[in-house]
Design a protein around this motif. Structure first.
Motif, PDB file in Angstrom:
ATOM      1  N   ASN A  73       0.837  -1.212   0.000  1.00 53.09           N
ATOM      2  CA  ASN A  73       0.000   0.000   0.000  1.00 53.09           C
ATOM      3  C   ASN A  73       0.868   1.257   0.000  1.00 53.09           C
ATOM      4  OD1 ASN A  73      -2.450  -1.439   0.075  1.00 53.09           O
ATOM      5  ND2 ASN A  73      -2.324  -1.637   2.295  1.00 53.09           N
ATOM      6  N   THR A  74       1.891   1.231  -0.814  1.00 54.96           N
ATOM      7  CA  THR A  74       2.846   2.331  -0.853  1.00 54.96           C
ATOM      8  C   THR A  74       2.967   2.859  -2.272  1.00 54.96           C
ATOM      9  OG1 THR A  74       4.099   1.439   1.011  1.00 54.96           O
ATOM     10  CG2 THR A  74       5.241   2.991  -0.424  1.00 54.96           C
ATOM     11  N   VAL A  75       3.004   4.171  -2.391  1.00 52.36           N
ATOM     12  CA  VAL A  75       3.214   4.798  -3.682  1.00 52.36           C
ATOM     13  C   VAL A  75       4.529   5.571  -3.640  1.00 52.36           C
ATOM     14  CG1 VAL A  75       1.969   6.943  -3.136  1.00 52.36           C
ATOM     15  CG2 VAL A  75       2.096   6.143  -5.503  1.00 52.36           C
ATOM     16  N   TYR A  76       5.223   5.566  -4.764  1.00 53.22           N
ATOM     17  CA  TYR A  76       6.508   6.227  -4.886  1.00 53.22           C
ATOM     18  C   TYR A  76       6.440   7.303  -5.969  1.00 53.22           C
ATOM     19  CZ  TYR A  76       7.820   1.915  -2.530  1.00 53.22           C
ATOM     20  OH  TYR A  76       7.891   0.868  -1.661  1.00 53.22           O
ATOM     21  N   LEU A  77       7.178   8.366  -5.747  1.00 53.93           N
ATOM     22  CA  LEU A  77       7.298   9.405  -6.765  1.00 53.93           C
ATOM     23  C   LEU A  77       8.784   9.602  -7.036  1.00 53.93           C
ATOM     24  CD1 LEU A  77       5.728  11.456  -8.518  1.00 53.93           C
ATOM     25  CD2 LEU A  77       6.232  13.157  -6.733  1.00 53.93           C
ATOM     26  N   GLN A  78       9.225   9.097  -8.170  1.00 58.40           N
ATOM     27  CA  GLN A  78      10.615   9.294  -8.593  1.00 58.40           C
ATOM     28  C   GLN A  78      10.696  10.601  -9.349  1.00 58.40           C
ATOM     29  OE1 GLN A  78      13.453   7.366  -8.006  1.00 58.40           O
ATOM     30  NE2 GLN A  78      14.490   9.131  -8.917  1.00 58.40           N
ATOM     31  N   MET A  79      11.480  11.514  -8.829  1.00 57.87           N
ATOM     32  CA  MET A  79      11.607  12.834  -9.431  1.00 57.87           C
ATOM     33  C   MET A  79      13.009  12.986  -9.994  1.00 57.87           C
ATOM     34  SD  MET A  79       9.592  15.104  -6.556  1.00 57.87           S
ATOM     35  CE  MET A  79      10.801  14.784  -5.274  1.00 57.87           C
ATOM     36  N   ASN A  80      13.102  13.197 -11.285  1.00 52.26           N
ATOM     37  CA  ASN A  80      14.384  13.367 -11.965  1.00 52.26           C
ATOM     38  C   ASN A  80      14.469  14.761 -12.579  1.00 52.26           C
ATOM     39  OD1 ASN A  80      15.104  10.634 -11.416  1.00 52.26           O
ATOM     40  ND2 ASN A  80      13.927   9.979 -13.197  1.00 52.26           N
ATOM     41  N   SER A  81      15.675  15.155 -12.910  1.00 53.60           N
ATOM     42  CA  SER A  81      15.904  16.459 -13.544  1.00 53.60           C
ATOM     43  C   SER A  81      15.184  17.571 -12.786  1.00 53.60           C
ATOM     44  CB  SER A  81      15.430  16.426 -15.002  1.00 53.60           C
ATOM     45  OG  SER A  81      16.086  15.403 -15.721  1.00 53.60           O
ATOM     46  N   LEU A  82      15.377  17.581 -11.499  1.00 54.94           N
ATOM     47  CA  LEU A  82      14.663  18.542 -10.673  1.00 54.94           C
ATOM     48  C   LEU A  82      15.090  19.972 -10.972  1.00 54.94           C
ATOM     49  CD1 LEU A  82      14.577  16.499  -7.392  1.00 54.94           C
ATOM     50  CD2 LEU A  82      12.580  17.523  -8.494  1.00 54.94           C
ATOM     51  N   LYS A  83      14.130  20.864 -10.854  1.00 50.03           N
ATOM     52  CA  LYS A  83      14.345  22.282 -11.116  1.00 50.03           C
ATOM     53  C   LYS A  83      14.023  23.079  -9.846  1.00 50.03           C
ATOM     54  CE  LYS A  83      12.568  21.602 -15.813  1.00 50.03           C
ATOM     55  NZ  LYS A  83      11.541  22.031 -16.797  1.00 50.03           N
ATOM     56  N   PRO A  84      14.585  24.262  -9.707  1.00 48.00           N
ATOM     57  CA  PRO A  84      14.248  25.084  -8.538  1.00 48.00           C
ATOM     58  C   PRO A  84      12.746  25.321  -8.401  1.00 48.00           C
ATOM     59  CG  PRO A  84      16.190  25.955  -9.617  1.00 48.00           C
ATOM     60  CD  PRO A  84      15.669  24.852 -10.503  1.00 48.00           C
ATOM     61  N   GLU A  85      12.043  25.379  -9.504  1.00 45.80           N
ATOM     62  CA  GLU A  85      10.586  25.607  -9.442  1.00 45.80           C
ATOM     63  C   GLU A  85       9.817  24.378  -8.946  1.00 45.80           C
ATOM     64  OE1 GLU A  85      12.627  26.196 -12.038  1.00 45.80           O
ATOM     65  OE2 GLU A  85      11.634  25.759 -13.963  1.00 45.80           O
ATOM     66  N   ASP A  86      10.505  23.262  -8.756  1.00 48.44           N
ATOM     67  CA  ASP A  86       9.871  22.093  -8.143  1.00 48.44           C
ATOM     68  C   ASP A  86       9.857  22.199  -6.614  1.00 48.44           C
ATOM     69  OD1 ASP A  86      11.488  20.109 -10.643  1.00 48.44           O
ATOM     70  OD2 ASP A  86       9.359  20.670 -10.573  1.00 48.44           O
ATOM     71  N   THR A  87      10.513  23.202  -6.082  1.00 47.23           N
ATOM     72  CA  THR A  87      10.549  23.396  -4.637  1.00 47.23           C
ATOM     73  C   THR A  87       9.143  23.632  -4.099  1.00 47.23           C
ATOM     74  OG1 THR A  87      12.795  24.291  -4.661  1.00 47.23           O
ATOM     75  CG2 THR A  87      11.392  24.881  -2.788  1.00 47.23           C
ATOM     76  N   ALA A  88       8.755  22.806  -3.128  1.00 47.25           N
ATOM     77  CA  ALA A  88       7.406  22.884  -2.573  1.00 47.25           C
ATOM     78  C   ALA A  88       7.285  21.866  -1.448  1.00 47.25           C
ATOM     79  CB  ALA A  88       6.357  22.594  -3.644  1.00 47.25           C
ATOM     80  N   VAL A  89       6.179  21.947  -0.740  1.00 48.10           N
ATOM     81  CA  VAL A  89       5.782  20.862   0.153  1.00 48.10           C
ATOM     82  C   VAL A  89       4.966  19.886  -0.674  1.00 48.10           C
ATOM     83  CG1 VAL A  89       4.516  20.199   2.222  1.00 48.10           C
ATOM     84  CG2 VAL A  89       5.796  22.359   2.173  1.00 48.10           C
ATOM     85  N   TYR A  90       5.361  18.631  -0.637  1.00 43.91           N
ATOM     86  CA  TYR A  90       4.689  17.602  -1.410  1.00 43.91           C
ATOM     87  C   TYR A  90       3.771  16.793  -0.483  1.00 43.91           C
ATOM     88  CZ  TYR A  90       7.496  18.516  -5.526  1.00 43.91           C
ATOM     89  OH  TYR A  90       8.068  19.112  -6.638  1.00 43.91           O
ATOM     90  N   TYR A  91       2.535  16.629  -0.926  1.00 40.32           N
ATOM     91  CA  TYR A  91       1.531  15.935  -0.137  1.00 40.32           C
ATOM     92  C   TYR A  91       1.070  14.675  -0.859  1.00 40.32           C
ATOM     93  CZ  TYR A  91       1.081  20.343   2.421  1.00 40.32           C
ATOM     94  OH  TYR A  91       1.325  21.466   3.163  1.00 40.32           O
ATOM     95  N   CYS A  92       0.967  13.617  -0.111  1.00 38.67           N
ATOM     96  CA  CYS A  92       0.379  12.384  -0.600  1.00 38.67           C
ATOM     97  C   CYS A  92      -1.105  12.405  -0.268  1.00 38.67           C
ATOM     98  CB  CYS A  92       1.060  11.200   0.065  1.00 38.67           C
ATOM     99  SG  CYS A  92       0.371   9.597  -0.369  1.00 38.67           S
ATOM    100  N   ALA A  93      -1.904  11.851  -1.170  1.00 40.86           N
ATOM    101  CA  ALA A  93      -3.351  11.825  -0.943  1.00 40.86           C
ATOM    102  C   ALA A  93      -3.941  10.550  -1.520  1.00 40.86           C
ATOM    103  CB  ALA A  93      -4.010  13.038  -1.594  1.00 40.86           C
TER     104      ALA A  93
END
Length: 119
Positions: A73-93
């Protein structure tokens, strides 16, 4: 009510990768990620629905990948090529209805994990 525990946030340099995890206390039809930067509205990032549909926000297509381990029951978010505009609080729902891109279609939310991308 499903409890969600997120992990994996942190500080990363632009261009680098980061992986977020979200463990749910029970099964749900869909698990998704949203993010919210200071002064901005919450934004849809990605979602995974049973039995294998994936959906992405336009700003992350081609860079982020969502996957799910149904046994855990786990979800993953692989984030590549990150940019400064990706800066945020990330919420799972999570939710049990159709509809993926609006936060109104989700019933349970995690506490959020900070992702900071330095330039």
């Amino acid at each position: 009510q499903v409890q969600l525990v997120e992990s994996g946030g942190g500080l990363v340099q632009a261009g680098g990768p980061l992986r977020l995890s979200c463990a749910a206390s029970g099964r749900t039809f869909k698990m998704g990620w949203f993010r919210q930067a200071p002064g901005k509205e919450r934004e849809f990032v990605a979602a995974y629905s049973w039995p294998g549909g994936t959906y992405y926000g336009d700003s992350v297509k081609g860079r982020f990948a969502i996957s799910r381990d149904n046994a855990k029951n786990t979800v993953y978010l692989q984030m590549n090529s990150l940019k400064p505009e990706d800066t945020a609080v990330y919420y799972c729902a999570t939710g049990n209805s159709a509809g993926y891109t609006s936060d109104t279609w989700y019933d349970n939310w995690g506490q959020g994990t900070q992702v900071t991308v330095s330039s």
